[in-house]
Design a protein around this motif. Structure first.
Motif, PDB file in Angstrom:
ATOM      1  N   LYS A 195       0.910  -1.397  -0.053  1.00  0.00           N
ATOM      2  CA  LYS A 195       0.000   0.088   0.141  1.00  0.00           C
ATOM      3  C   LYS A 195       0.828   1.269  -0.167  1.00  0.00           C
ATOM      4  O   LYS A 195       1.647   1.411   0.936  1.00  0.00           O
ATOM      5  CB  LYS A 195      -1.196  -0.256   1.059  1.00  0.00           C
ATOM      6  CG  LYS A 195      -2.032   1.253   1.290  1.00  0.00           C
ATOM      7  CD  LYS A 195      -2.920   1.100   2.370  1.00  0.00           C
ATOM      8  CE  LYS A 195      -3.958   2.301   2.395  1.00  0.00           C
ATOM      9  NZ  LYS A 195      -4.453   2.457   1.152  1.00  0.00           N
ATOM     10  N   VAL A 196       0.619   2.215  -0.973  1.00  0.00           N
ATOM     11  CA  VAL A 196       1.330   3.304  -0.952  1.00  0.00           C
ATOM     12  C   VAL A 196       0.069   4.485  -1.221  1.00  0.00           C
ATOM     13  O   VAL A 196      -0.347   4.744  -2.434  1.00  0.00           O
ATOM     14  CB  VAL A 196       2.206   3.364  -2.529  1.00  0.00           C
ATOM     15  CG1 VAL A 196       2.849   4.923  -2.322  1.00  0.00           C
ATOM     16  CG2 VAL A 196       3.429   2.238  -2.128  1.00  0.00           C
ATOM     17  N   GLY A 197      -0.162   5.207   0.148  1.00  0.00           N
ATOM     18  CA  GLY A 197      -1.074   6.152  -0.307  1.00  0.00           C
ATOM     19  C   GLY A 197      -2.430   5.517  -0.550  1.00  0.00           C
ATOM     20  O   GLY A 197      -2.835   4.392   0.016  1.00  0.00           O
ATOM     21  N   SER A 198      -3.110   6.080  -1.544  1.00  0.00           N
ATOM     22  CA  SER A 198      -4.294   5.564  -2.003  1.00  0.00           C
ATOM     23  C   SER A 198      -4.285   4.319  -2.941  1.00  0.00           C
ATOM     24  O   SER A 198      -5.240   3.743  -3.607  1.00  0.00           O
ATOM     25  CB  SER A 198      -5.249   6.596  -2.554  1.00  0.00           C
ATOM     26  OG  SER A 198      -4.624   7.228  -3.732  1.00  0.00           O
ATOM     27  N   GLY A 199      -2.916   4.176  -3.157  1.00  0.00           N
ATOM     28  CA  GLY A 199      -2.674   3.231  -4.463  1.00  0.00           C
ATOM     29  C   GLY A 199      -1.711   2.088  -3.921  1.00  0.00           C
ATOM     30  O   GLY A 199      -1.675   1.823  -2.729  1.00  0.00           O
ATOM     31  N   ARG A 200      -1.271   1.159  -4.531  1.00  0.00           N
ATOM     32  CA  ARG A 200      -0.661  -0.069  -4.343  1.00  0.00           C
ATOM     33  C   ARG A 200       0.517  -0.076  -5.530  1.00  0.00           C
ATOM     34  O   ARG A 200       0.377   0.144  -6.491  1.00  0.00           O
ATOM     35  CB  ARG A 200      -1.505  -1.377  -4.219  1.00  0.00           C
ATOM     36  CG  ARG A 200      -2.432  -1.309  -3.193  1.00  0.00           C
ATOM     37  CD  ARG A 200      -3.086  -2.733  -2.975  1.00  0.00           C
ATOM     38  NE  ARG A 200      -4.026  -2.735  -1.675  1.00  0.00           N
ATOM     39  CZ  ARG A 200      -3.321  -2.963  -0.680  1.00  0.00           C
ATOM     40  NH1 ARG A 200      -2.061  -3.063  -0.175  1.00  0.00           N
ATOM     41  NH2 ARG A 200      -4.215  -2.818   0.386  1.00  0.00           N
TER      42      ARG A 200
ATOM     43  N   LEU B 208       3.355   0.831 -10.112  1.00  0.00           N
ATOM     44  CA  LEU B 208       2.493   1.541  -9.171  1.00  0.00           C
ATOM     45  C   LEU B 208       1.400   2.433  -9.647  1.00  0.00           C
ATOM     46  O   LEU B 208       1.662   3.233 -10.673  1.00  0.00           O
ATOM     47  CB  LEU B 208       3.389   2.466  -8.624  1.00  0.00           C
ATOM     48  CG  LEU B 208       3.024   3.702  -7.613  1.00  0.00           C
ATOM     49  CD1 LEU B 208       2.463   2.765  -6.177  1.00  0.00           C
ATOM     50  CD2 LEU B 208       4.324   4.681  -7.038  1.00  0.00           C
ATOM     51  N   GLU B 209       0.246   2.063  -9.305  1.00  0.00           N
ATOM     52  CA  GLU B 209      -0.915   2.924  -9.701  1.00  0.00           C
ATOM     53  C   GLU B 209      -1.515   3.567  -8.450  1.00  0.00           C
ATOM     54  O   GLU B 209      -1.925   3.013  -7.485  1.00  0.00           O
ATOM     55  CB  GLU B 209      -1.975   1.843 -10.352  1.00  0.00           C
ATOM     56  CG  GLU B 209      -1.251   1.208 -11.578  1.00  0.00           C
ATOM     57  CD  GLU B 209      -2.502   0.330 -12.126  1.00  0.00           C
ATOM     58  OE1 GLU B 209      -3.531  -0.101 -11.468  1.00  0.00           O
ATOM     59  OE2 GLU B 209      -1.996  -0.089 -13.288  1.00  0.00           O
ATOM     60  N   VAL B 210      -1.740   5.046  -8.458  1.00  0.00           N
ATOM     61  CA  VAL B 210      -2.065   5.839  -7.442  1.00  0.00           C
ATOM     62  C   VAL B 210      -3.347   6.528  -7.710  1.00  0.00           C
ATOM     63  O   VAL B 210      -3.056   7.584  -8.483  1.00  0.00           O
ATOM     64  CB  VAL B 210      -1.107   6.693  -6.841  1.00  0.00           C
ATOM     65  CG1 VAL B 210      -1.607   7.579  -5.680  1.00  0.00           C
ATOM     66  CG2 VAL B 210       0.048   5.987  -6.229  1.00  0.00           C
TER      67      VAL B 210
ATOM     68  N   SER C  57      -6.221   8.865  -8.044  1.00  0.00           N
ATOM     69  CA  SER C  57      -6.809  10.338  -7.376  1.00  0.00           C
ATOM     70  C   SER C  57      -7.536  11.399  -8.041  1.00  0.00           C
ATOM     71  O   SER C  57      -7.126  11.333  -9.268  1.00  0.00           O
ATOM     72  CB  SER C  57      -5.649  10.987  -6.627  1.00  0.00           C
ATOM     73  OG  SER C  57      -5.939  12.124  -6.141  1.00  0.00           O
TER      74      SER C  57
END
Length: 423
Positions: free
Chosen positions: A41-46, A95-97, A99
């Motif tokens: 998990k990276v912020g609202s993405g993974r 990586l897909e975030v 927003s």
């Protein structure tokens, strides 16, 4: 055949990938497997790390020392492309975030290509480090006016310069910025943009191919074709019917070469047409226009695209089309490409994917040179687990040119098997 180790370029390739942060977007240069597992998990993405192990039987690695029994050649090299069993070790990530304010898509990989020497004893020295990286950042992607910044980096033995022969490593990078503007209800969309690309060349081997009599087929002198390309463009779309739109595609390329040997070009292209659904299952794009070189060397021609997509079922699509374009190119200034292409894709049982595609390109360069390129690609891919997938396939690359030289006239068969593990 002696080979250059390529350590200098390999080191810079790694540094460039790290500097870009392992970038990636919806570009073809980074073929990351489908996201599987839970990821990090990276912020609202993974973040999804992955590793590809690929074995590839390649009939056209390069020109090496003559095998026993072949007729003697003054150069000491075989007149035929030598085959080899290659291994690809490809770690990477996606990586897909998502927003509504700043959406990010990143991906990148390093690809160490190891020639095993099982079929051609001297091929191991040609092993090299490749890689790809893409970045797409979208500011306010859902707003009427948004900003897109992207970058694409590729290092491979498949150059983007049509005039150059085989046996060349290409280092390509392009930075882009776009401003999609959708005033009112979105029926009209205008997207101005700019991009700057550079491509540098390095010989994969330390000798030129057999029968090479011109500089375009000699990898040892390919670096004289290093170039920079600045592009300004404007794309437009007016949806005058719910499922049909008028489309506009214009742009100008300012091509310059860092070394002597190629004429610069200022290439203006403009096309207009329609795109939309002919029926619930058939989509068509038809555009036509003109390309003109505004530089001193001149030259212009009619350009066009006609493409159709047929949705046979929710899990099977067919696509085919014709493209005529005018492009700047090293050594000659310009070339026209008449391309016919087609592909089919299917998903069976939600896990087995099938694809087959092919294309024929008829290239005409300024002057008298003409080339014909044929490409085929087909194979299955299966999702064993959310984190484990496998693929196999066959590719054909065939090229014939009016210019003599082994690097411009060849047929290359490749069969591959790939296993991908994704977290």
């Amino acid at each position: 055949m002696k080979q250059q180790p390529g350590k200098f370029w390999g080191g810079w390739g790694v540094l460039a990938l790290l500097a870009l942060g392992g970038t990636a977007t919806a570009q073809d240069s980074v073929a990351a497997p489908a996201s599987g597992g839970n990821g990090i998990k990276v912020g609202s993405g993974r973040l999804h790390p992955y590793f590809d192990l690929e074995t590839r039987l390649d009939s056209g690695v390069g020109y090496f020392a003559q095998p026993a029994g072949e007729a003697p050649n003054p150069s000491g090299l075989s007149t035929n492309l030598s085959g080899e069993f290659a291994m690809h070790f490809r770690p990477g990530f996606r990586l897909e975030v998502p927003s509504s304010k700043l959406a990010l898509n990143l991906a990148g990989n390093l690809d160490y290509v190891l020639y095993t020497g099982l079929m051609t004893p001297d091929s191991g020295a040609a092993s090299y480090l490749a890689g790809a990286a893409d970045l797409l950042a979208r500011l306010n992607p859902d707003a009427p006016l948004s900003l897109e910044v992207s970058d694409q980096f590729v290092r491979s033995d498949r150059t983007r310069t049509a005039a150059i022969g085989a046996g060349v490593l290409s280092l390509f990078n392009e930075a882009r910025v776009r401003l999609p503007w959708r005033p009112g209800g979105g029926a009209v969309e205008l997207t101005p943009g700019a991009a700057y690309a550079v491509e540098f060349f390095q010989p994969l081997g330390a000798t030129n191919p057999v029968d090479c009599t011109e500089g375009v087929c000699d990898p040892l002198t390919a670096d004289r074709f290093d170039y920079g390309n600045l592009r300004f463009g404007l794309e437009g779309r007016w949806r005058f019917l719910p499922k049909t739109a008028v489309v506009l595609d214009t742009g100008v390329d300012l091509r310059s070469y860092f070394n002597d040997g190629s004429p610069d070009a200022t290439l203006l292209r403009a096309m207009m047409g329609v795109a939309g659904l002919v029926s619930p299952r058939v989509a068509v794009t038809a555009k036509a226009g003109w390309g003109q070189n505004l530089a001193a060397t001149g030259g212009g021609t009619f350009i066009a695209q006609l493409e159709g997509t047929y949705l046979f079922s929710p899990t099977m699509t067919f696509k085919g089309g014709y493209l005529r374009t005018l492009e700047p190119v090293a050594a000659y200034g310009l070339f026209t490409d008449n391309r016919g292409y087609g592909e089919v894709r299917a998903l069976l049982g939600g896990k087995l994917g099938l694809h087959a595609g092919g294309a024929v390109d008829f290239l005409g360069f300024t002057g008298e040179r003409t080339d014909t390129l044929i490409s085929l690609d087909a194979g299955p891919e299966y999702q064993f687990r959310p984190w484990l997938s496998g693929a196999a396939g066959y590719t054909l690359s065939s090229r014939s040119s009016s210019v003599a030289g082994g690097g411009l006239n060849y047929t290359r068969h490749e069969g591959y098997v790939r296993l991908s593990v994704t977290y």
